[in-house]
Design a protein around this motif. Structure first.
Motif, mmCIF file in Angstrom:
data_model
loop_
_atom_site.group_PDB
_atom_site.id
_atom_site.type_symbol
_atom_site.label_atom_id
_atom_site.label_comp_id
_atom_site.label_asym_id
_atom_site.label_seq_id
_atom_site.Cartn_x
_atom_site.Cartn_y
_atom_site.Cartn_z
ATOM 1 N N THR A 37 -1.006 1.597 -4.160
ATOM 2 C CA THR A 37 -1.323 0.170 -4.173
ATOM 3 C C THR A 37 -2.358 -0.146 -3.097
ATOM 4 N N MET A 42 -1.329 -4.236 -5.365
ATOM 5 C CA MET A 42 -1.580 -3.976 -6.781
ATOM 6 C C MET A 42 -1.867 -2.498 -6.993
ATOM 7 N N ALA A 46 -1.763 -2.704 -12.645
ATOM 8 C CA ALA A 46 -1.916 -4.144 -12.434
ATOM 9 C C ALA A 46 -3.388 -4.521 -12.299
ATOM 10 N N THR A 47 -4.166 -3.663 -11.642
ATOM 11 C CA THR A 47 -5.597 -3.931 -11.492
ATOM 12 C C THR A 47 -6.299 -3.900 -12.848
#
Length: 201
Positions: A37, A42, A46-47
């Motif tokens: 992350t 993130m 998620a990115t």
């Protein structure tokens, strides 16, 4: 491929944020981590989902005249979906490897601790055996022994043995008295000679 740069982003984070999922896929094939992350908390999945949403919003609001794009051609929604699914698959594989590595390390640590406890127990047992042998030697085989925190206490057999020993014979007692008298006489003569010497000097 897992070094961190600005805002804690890895190279894979940066490629995903730029929308270049083709190079990102190439980096995945070189063991880039998908579970790391950034400073915002993130991971790569998620990115990717955030970048895809932003790109889709830009495309819906962007006006393209005569079918010409502006700059590089963005990946299609289908490519993004395939890429995100690949990230999730690799995430499962990476977590499984990480869990297996952690279990192996914990098992190795447990074995090492158990080995250390065994060595400590063996050492303590050897020390106790050596102390018992020393105590038996000091005790004289039933005449008493040393115990930690207790001290020396003669056994009942030792006391009975000592009480059964007879006193010295009369001839020995007479010899001791004569020797004592002779030593007293010699001491008196020496004191007298010393006193005379001091008077004469």
């Amino acid at each position: 491929p897992n070094g961190r740069g600005v805002d804690g982003n890895t190279p894979l984070h940066l490629l995903i944020q730029s929308g270049n999922i083709h190079l990102a896929t190439h980096l995945l094939n070189h063991d880039a981590s998908v579970i790391l992350t950034n400073d915002a908390g993130m991971d790569c999945i998620a990115t990717a989902e955030q970048t895809f949403t932003q790109q889709h919003h830009r495309e819906s609001t962007r006006k393209i005249s005569h079918g010409h794009g502006h700059g590089h051609v963005d990946a299609t929604a289908s490519e993004w979906n395939d890429f995100i699914q690949e990230l999730k698959r690799r995430e499962s594989m990476e977590k499984a490897r990480t869990d297996a590595r952690d279990r192996a390390r914990n098992q190795a640590n447990d074995r090492h601790r158990e080995h250390q406890r065994t060595l400590a127990a063996n050492a303590q047992s050897s020390n106790n055996l050596a102390n018992n042998n020393q105590q038996q030697q000091r005790g004289g085989g039933g005449l008493g022994q040393f115990e930690e925190g207790v001290g020396y206490f003669p056994s009942l057999a030792a006391l009975q043995f000592q009480s059964s020993i007879p006193g010295p014979s009369p001839s020995v007692a007479e010899y001791e008295n004569e020797e004592r008298k002779r030593l007293d006489c010699v001491l008196k003569w020496m004191c007298g000679i010393l006193f005379v010497y001091l008077l004469l000097s």
